[in-house]
Motif scaffolding. Structure first.
Motif, PDB file in Angstrom:
ATOM      1  N   LEU A   1       0.827  -1.205   0.000  1.00  0.00           N
ATOM      2  CA  LEU A   1       0.000   0.000   0.000  1.00  0.00           C
ATOM      3  C   LEU A   1       0.864   1.258   0.000  1.00  0.00           C
ATOM      4  O   LEU A   1       0.517   2.262  -0.618  1.00  0.00           O
ATOM      5  CB  LEU A   1      -0.940  -0.002   1.215  1.00  0.00           C
ATOM      6  CG  LEU A   1      -2.139  -0.945   1.129  1.00  0.00           C
ATOM      7  CD1 LEU A   1      -2.867  -0.984   2.456  1.00  0.00           C
ATOM      8  CD2 LEU A   1      -3.089  -0.522   0.025  1.00  0.00           C
ATOM      9  N   THR A   2       2.008   1.212   0.699  1.00  0.00           N
ATOM     10  CA  THR A   2       2.918   2.356   0.697  1.00  0.00           C
ATOM     11  C   THR A   2       3.510   2.563  -0.697  1.00  0.00           C
ATOM     12  O   THR A   2       3.688   3.703  -1.141  1.00  0.00           O
ATOM     13  CB  THR A   2       4.050   2.148   1.729  1.00  0.00           C
ATOM     14  OG1 THR A   2       3.472   1.995   3.027  1.00  0.00           O
ATOM     15  CG2 THR A   2       4.996   3.349   1.740  1.00  0.00           C
ATOM     16  N   VAL A   3       3.802   1.477  -1.395  1.00  0.00           N
ATOM     17  CA  VAL A   3       4.295   1.583  -2.771  1.00  0.00           C
ATOM     18  C   VAL A   3       3.244   2.276  -3.645  1.00  0.00           C
ATOM     19  O   VAL A   3       3.553   3.186  -4.420  1.00  0.00           O
ATOM     20  CB  VAL A   3       4.630   0.196  -3.358  1.00  0.00           C
ATOM     21  CG1 VAL A   3       5.028   0.321  -4.834  1.00  0.00           C
ATOM     22  CG2 VAL A   3       5.748  -0.463  -2.567  1.00  0.00           C
ATOM     23  N   TYR A   4       1.979   1.866  -3.513  1.00  0.00           N
ATOM     24  CA  TYR A   4       0.908   2.507  -4.275  1.00  0.00           C
ATOM     25  C   TYR A   4       0.801   3.991  -3.931  1.00  0.00           C
ATOM     26  O   TYR A   4       0.531   4.828  -4.795  1.00  0.00           O
ATOM     27  CB  TYR A   4      -0.433   1.818  -3.990  1.00  0.00           C
ATOM     28  CG  TYR A   4      -0.646   0.520  -4.720  1.00  0.00           C
ATOM     29  CD1 TYR A   4      -0.173   0.344  -6.024  1.00  0.00           C
ATOM     30  CD2 TYR A   4      -1.317  -0.539  -4.134  1.00  0.00           C
ATOM     31  CE1 TYR A   4      -0.367  -0.848  -6.706  1.00  0.00           C
ATOM     32  CE2 TYR A   4      -1.523  -1.734  -4.812  1.00  0.00           C
ATOM     33  CZ  TYR A   4      -1.042  -1.875  -6.095  1.00  0.00           C
ATOM     34  OH  TYR A   4      -1.244  -3.052  -6.763  1.00  0.00           O
ATOM     35  N   ASP A   5       1.007   4.322  -2.656  1.00  0.00           N
ATOM     36  CA  ASP A   5       0.940   5.714  -2.231  1.00  0.00           C
ATOM     37  C   ASP A   5       2.052   6.528  -2.888  1.00  0.00           C
ATOM     38  O   ASP A   5       1.837   7.666  -3.322  1.00  0.00           O
ATOM     39  CB  ASP A   5       1.049   5.800  -0.703  1.00  0.00           C
ATOM     40  CG  ASP A   5       0.785   7.203  -0.175  1.00  0.00           C
ATOM     41  OD1 ASP A   5      -0.211   7.811  -0.592  1.00  0.00           O
ATOM     42  OD2 ASP A   5       1.580   7.686   0.644  1.00  0.00           O
TER      43      ASP A   5
ATOM     44  N   LEU B   1     -10.115  -4.391   7.801  1.00  0.00           N
ATOM     45  CA  LEU B   1      -9.602  -3.491   8.833  1.00  0.00           C
ATOM     46  C   LEU B   1      -8.317  -2.816   8.374  1.00  0.00           C
ATOM     47  O   LEU B   1      -8.139  -1.597   8.557  1.00  0.00           O
ATOM     48  CB  LEU B   1      -9.364  -4.278  10.128  1.00  0.00           C
ATOM     49  CG  LEU B   1      -9.177  -3.446  11.407  1.00  0.00           C
ATOM     50  CD1 LEU B   1     -10.378  -2.541  11.635  1.00  0.00           C
ATOM     51  CD2 LEU B   1      -8.983  -4.362  12.600  1.00  0.00           C
ATOM     52  N   ASP B   2      -7.420  -3.578   7.757  1.00  0.00           N
ATOM     53  CA  ASP B   2      -6.182  -2.992   7.241  1.00  0.00           C
ATOM     54  C   ASP B   2      -6.482  -1.960   6.157  1.00  0.00           C
ATOM     55  O   ASP B   2      -5.762  -0.965   6.023  1.00  0.00           O
ATOM     56  CB  ASP B   2      -5.273  -4.087   6.676  1.00  0.00           C
ATOM     57  CG  ASP B   2      -4.669  -4.969   7.759  1.00  0.00           C
ATOM     58  OD1 ASP B   2      -4.648  -4.533   8.923  1.00  0.00           O
ATOM     59  OD2 ASP B   2      -4.225  -6.085   7.439  1.00  0.00           O
ATOM     60  N   SER B   3      -7.536  -2.176   5.392  1.00  0.00           N
ATOM     61  CA  SER B   3      -7.910  -1.234   4.344  1.00  0.00           C
ATOM     62  C   SER B   3      -8.344   0.096   4.931  1.00  0.00           C
ATOM     63  O   SER B   3      -7.967   1.170   4.432  1.00  0.00           O
ATOM     64  CB  SER B   3      -9.038  -1.813   3.492  1.00  0.00           C
ATOM     65  OG  SER B   3      -8.598  -2.953   2.771  1.00  0.00           O
ATOM     66  N   LEU B   4      -9.152   0.059   5.986  1.00  0.00           N
ATOM     67  CA  LEU B   4      -9.588   1.305   6.628  1.00  0.00           C
ATOM     68  C   LEU B   4      -8.400   2.053   7.241  1.00  0.00           C
ATOM     69  O   LEU B   4      -8.329   3.280   7.178  1.00  0.00           O
ATOM     70  CB  LEU B   4     -10.633   1.002   7.696  1.00  0.00           C
ATOM     71  CG  LEU B   4     -12.031   0.649   7.184  1.00  0.00           C
ATOM     72  CD1 LEU B   4     -12.924   0.208   8.338  1.00  0.00           C
ATOM     73  CD2 LEU B   4     -12.652   1.832   6.455  1.00  0.00           C
ATOM     74  N   ILE B   5      -7.469   1.310   7.812  1.00  0.00           N
ATOM     75  CA  ILE B   5      -6.271   1.943   8.371  1.00  0.00           C
ATOM     76  C   ILE B   5      -5.456   2.587   7.251  1.00  0.00           C
ATOM     77  O   ILE B   5      -4.919   3.692   7.402  1.00  0.00           O
ATOM     78  CB  ILE B   5      -5.432   0.910   9.146  1.00  0.00           C
ATOM     79  CG1 ILE B   5      -6.202   0.447  10.391  1.00  0.00           C
ATOM     80  CG2 ILE B   5      -4.074   1.487   9.540  1.00  0.00           C
ATOM     81  CD1 ILE B   5      -5.565  -0.724  11.116  1.00  0.00           C
ATOM     82  N   ALA B   6      -5.366   1.904   6.105  1.00  0.00           N
ATOM     83  CA  ALA B   6      -4.650   2.462   4.958  1.00  0.00           C
ATOM     84  C   ALA B   6      -5.313   3.749   4.478  1.00  0.00           C
ATOM     85  O   ALA B   6      -4.634   4.713   4.108  1.00  0.00           O
ATOM     86  CB  ALA B   6      -4.594   1.436   3.830  1.00  0.00           C
TER      87      ALA B   6
END
Length: 309
Positions: A21-25, A112-117
């Motif tokens: 997700l950080t890579v996508y960011d 849950l990980d998606s909402l945190i992202a």
């Protein structure tokens, strides 16, 4: 030669020791240049080195006139969509078809990980199916807590049955959550943060069952198909999941609850250009026809705004 090498987002995440997700960011912000090959994003080795030099504060090497500079600003805006359901792949395809200014990217993260992202600014469209056992409500209680202070909208994608996978013929006679505490029943679980894992934990809590009394509770798999496959192979007697995965691998399915699979999107000025596209797609007849072909989907609320701040 270095310039001939390229990496997937997963490989970049491993090389930099960061999450996908950080890579996508980084791609979304234009810090890391990427291009698309089919459904897969790739990053050239030279662009990875350029990013690393910039991160260290060094001046990036000049680009030769023959190759020319790569312009991130002219590329479509990456749109990170999280979740594992095939309905999200259908949604992404229609969004890309209707809005050429965005490039949907799929991240297979749990609810849950998606909402945190999303809270951390690393996801644009989050899918979630999180049961609050105290109220019987799906998703909104978690979203309100995790995204307090944000402006967002919650829209239904589909509703579907959740329950237990069992082997053909259901040899152990499993029919309820309480059967999970039996000594002759072994389950396979989902990873922490997954909607199916939270559904299980909430049901165990509501039924007064200690997780330590459930055989196989610590045996974790990362998706519905893996859980259903373990049951079919005989490695486990049961596992929590959705009806569609059972049909794909040949497991029997015991429906125990109807869950809402919702989308969460932030209402920010930067998102306004594609929010309308998503709402239009969710109401489109073409998407509804494709979703209706999937076993176990209920489309009665598809495209309905369920909560908005």
């Amino acid at each position: 030669m270095t310039e001939e090498l390229s990496y997937t987002t997963e490989e970049i995440a491993k090389l930099l020791k960061i999450s996908k997700l950080t890579v996508y960011d980084l791609i979304k912000k234009g810090d890391l240049l990427a291009y698309r090959v089919g459904r897969q994003m790739r990053i050239d080795a030279s662009d990875l080195e350029r990013y690393k030099r910039q991160a260290k504060g060094a001046t990036p090497q000049s680009v030769s006139p023959a190759s020319g500079p790569k312009e991130a600003s002219s590329a479509p805006r990456p749109l990170v969509i999280t979740g594992q359901d095939v309905s999200l792949d259908m949604l992404a395809k229609h969004i890309e078809r209707q809005n050429k200014a965005v490039r949907p990217l799929r991240s297979h993260a749990g609810s849950l990980d998606s909402l945190i992202a999303m809270y951390q600014g690393q996801a644009d469209i989050v899918s979630t199916h999180l049961l609050d056992g105290d109220t019987g409500e799906y998703n909104v209680p978690y979203i309100r807590k995790l995204l307090a202070g944000f402006s967002y909208v919650v829209v239904n994608l589909v509703s579907r049955s959740a329950g237990l996978y069992v082997q053909r013929g259901n040899p152990k006679g499993i029919s309820a959550w309480t059967d999970l505490q039996r000594e002759d029943v072994r389950m396979v679980n989902r990873e922490k943060g997954a909607g199916a894992r939270i559904l299980l934990d909430e049901q165990l809590r509501l039924h007064g069952i200690a997780s330590s009394s459930v055989q196989g509770y610590d045996d974790e798999k990362s998706n519905h198909l893996s859980v259903a496959g373990q049951v079919v192979s005989g490695a486990a007697d049961t596992g929590v999941g959705i009806e569609k995965a059972a049909a794909l691998v040949g497991a029997e399915f015991i429906p125990l609850i109807r869950e809402r699979y919702d989308l969460v999107m932030l209402k920010t000025p930067d998102n306004l250009d594609w929010l309308g596209t998503v709402m239009s797609v969710l109401k489109s007849e073409l998407l509804h026809q494709e979703l209706a072909s999937i076993q176990g989907y209920d489309l009665s609320l598809t495209g309905t705004i369920l909560y908005e701040t």
